[in-house]
Design a protein around this motif. Sequence first.
Motif, PDB file in Angstrom:
ATOM      1  N   ALA A  92      71.676  26.638 -42.952  1.00  0.00           N
ATOM      2  CA  ALA A  92      71.606  25.248 -41.961  1.00  0.00           C
ATOM      3  C   ALA A  92      69.968  25.253 -41.710  1.00  0.00           C
ATOM      4  N   GLY A  93      68.923  25.973 -41.758  1.00  0.00           N
ATOM      5  CA  GLY A  93      68.147  26.365 -41.397  1.00  0.00           C
ATOM      6  C   GLY A  93      67.166  26.292 -42.964  1.00  0.00           C
ATOM      7  N   HIS A  94      68.021  26.410 -43.935  1.00  0.00           N
ATOM      8  CA  HIS A  94      66.893  26.321 -45.133  1.00  0.00           C
ATOM      9  C   HIS A  94      67.192  24.861 -45.343  1.00  0.00           C
ATOM     10  N   ARG A  95      68.297  24.704 -44.772  1.00  0.00           N
ATOM     11  CA  ARG A  95      68.058  22.865 -45.633  1.00  0.00           C
ATOM     12  C   ARG A  95      67.496  22.548 -45.030  1.00  0.00           C
ATOM     13  N   SER A  96      67.436  23.069 -43.481  1.00  0.00           N
ATOM     14  CA  SER A  96      65.915  21.780 -42.895  1.00  0.00           C
ATOM     15  C   SER A  96      65.222  21.453 -42.924  1.00  0.00           C
ATOM     16  N   GLY A  97      64.339  23.207 -43.550  1.00  0.00           N
ATOM     17  CA  GLY A  97      63.195  23.779 -43.045  1.00  0.00           C
ATOM     18  C   GLY A  97      62.976  24.395 -41.887  1.00  0.00           C
ATOM     19  N   THR A 101      57.417  25.422 -40.020  1.00  0.00           N
ATOM     20  CA  THR A 101      57.358  24.818 -38.839  1.00  0.00           C
ATOM     21  C   THR A 101      57.276  25.629 -37.656  1.00  0.00           C
ATOM     22  N   ASP A 102      58.844  24.702 -37.547  1.00  0.00           N
ATOM     23  CA  ASP A 102      59.816  25.500 -36.621  1.00  0.00           C
ATOM     24  C   ASP A 102      60.544  26.560 -36.196  1.00  0.00           C
ATOM     25  N   LEU A 103      60.646  27.305 -34.779  1.00  0.00           N
ATOM     26  CA  LEU A 103      61.448  28.633 -34.903  1.00  0.00           C
ATOM     27  C   LEU A 103      62.418  28.692 -33.825  1.00  0.00           C
ATOM     28  N   ILE A 104      63.917  29.059 -34.080  1.00  0.00           N
ATOM     29  CA  ILE A 104      64.882  28.926 -32.858  1.00  0.00           C
ATOM     30  C   ILE A 104      66.219  29.575 -34.004  1.00  0.00           C
ATOM     31  N   GLU A 105      65.583  30.803 -32.862  1.00  0.00           N
ATOM     32  CA  GLU A 105      66.162  31.954 -31.791  1.00  0.00           C
ATOM     33  C   GLU A 105      67.768  31.578 -31.999  1.00  0.00           C
ATOM     34  N   VAL A 106      68.737  32.759 -32.764  1.00  0.00           N
ATOM     35  CA  VAL A 106      70.194  32.734 -32.459  1.00  0.00           C
ATOM     36  C   VAL A 106      70.596  34.555 -31.423  1.00  0.00           C
ATOM     37  N   ILE A 107      71.394  34.553 -31.155  1.00  0.00           N
ATOM     38  CA  ILE A 107      72.148  35.952 -30.538  1.00  0.00           C
ATOM     39  C   ILE A 107      73.457  35.871 -30.410  1.00  0.00           C
ATOM     40  N   LEU A 108      73.572  36.782 -31.144  1.00  0.00           N
ATOM     41  CA  LEU A 108      75.208  37.242 -31.456  1.00  0.00           C
ATOM     42  C   LEU A 108      75.435  38.647 -31.040  1.00  0.00           C
ATOM     43  N   SER A 118      64.979  31.395 -43.906  1.00  0.00           N
ATOM     44  CA  SER A 118      64.830  30.549 -44.852  1.00  0.00           C
ATOM     45  C   SER A 118      63.878  30.214 -45.099  1.00  0.00           C
ATOM     46  N   PRO A 119      63.578  30.114 -46.882  1.00  0.00           N
ATOM     47  CA  PRO A 119      62.675  30.287 -48.276  1.00  0.00           C
ATOM     48  C   PRO A 119      61.684  29.419 -47.730  1.00  0.00           C
ATOM     49  N   LEU A 174      78.907  32.999 -38.554  1.00  0.00           N
ATOM     50  CA  LEU A 174      78.362  32.236 -38.354  1.00  0.00           C
ATOM     51  C   LEU A 174      76.995  31.706 -38.804  1.00  0.00           C
ATOM     52  N   GLY A 175      76.167  33.621 -37.953  1.00  0.00           N
ATOM     53  CA  GLY A 175      74.979  33.641 -38.238  1.00  0.00           C
ATOM     54  C   GLY A 175      74.841  33.295 -39.925  1.00  0.00           C
TER      55      GLY A 175
END
Length: 302
Positions: free
Chosen positions: A43-48, A18-25, A12-13, A36-37
Amino acid sequence: MEARSDLEQQVSPVSSLTDLIEVILPENAGNSTRYLGAFFRLAGHRSGVAIKVNWVDRMNPAALSAALLGALERRPQGVAFQALDHPLVHEAVAKLRSEGMRLTTIVSDLTGEGVGYVGMDNRAAGRTAALLMGNYCIGSGSVAIVWSGQLSRAHEERESGFRALMRAEFPAMMVKDINSGNDQPEENFRLIQELLESDKSVAGIYCVGAGPSAIVEAVKAANQINRIKIFAHNLTHVTRAHLLASEIDIVIHQSMQEIADRALAEILSGNPISRHAVATHVITRENALQHLDINAISDWLD
């Protein structure tokens, strides 16, 4: 092959992440996985929230295990991953859990490890496909089930659900097993071509994973496209085109946007991660245009 990260290009720009979520596909696993990716990035962009997507070799438990263990160095707030049922993956998950990492599987489950899950009820999806297939084929002839994910619980559960209902409600129909290896188009085409040459009673084909286009082409080559019913999984721009052309009859679908949104919310909630079954949709050519909107993720697709 090492996991390929696109954190730098696709997070997300938002400036105050502050939060980092990893997604493995899994890489090269079809358009629905690409969607999905992208929905995770949206979703990350919208949630910051910064979303780090790692693409790993599909059906490669060593690659998935390495990507999971690599998260220990980066210490994300949580990891969402498409599971493979293999001891290496179970070991990596146990290590991450012992370190307090928040984990949820997506699309394909990993039972017995105390992690969350977001995706369809795959056994129910397989039973749904069988109920429709038996009625479409009027309970006669044989049907083939095409699968490739020996390590995928999603594929296994779809297959077992399909077989169980066919056996119980359409006992006159023989279910033939087609193991397509890695869902390679040439292999799928050859296997279906051989099937149709050896068995003229085939009335339906159920593809539990990726690669339905090669099946369609093999059925078309045999001039059987209007007689043999073809069922597939996951609505994409490709499967939708097949539906609209009456080349695929049914697509069993789960919303990749719902999966991404729910998985992200579970990880960020701080509550114990739960298991959440998303809706199973039955898509035909008549409602196909109402169930796929990828305009929102056009900027987030690879």
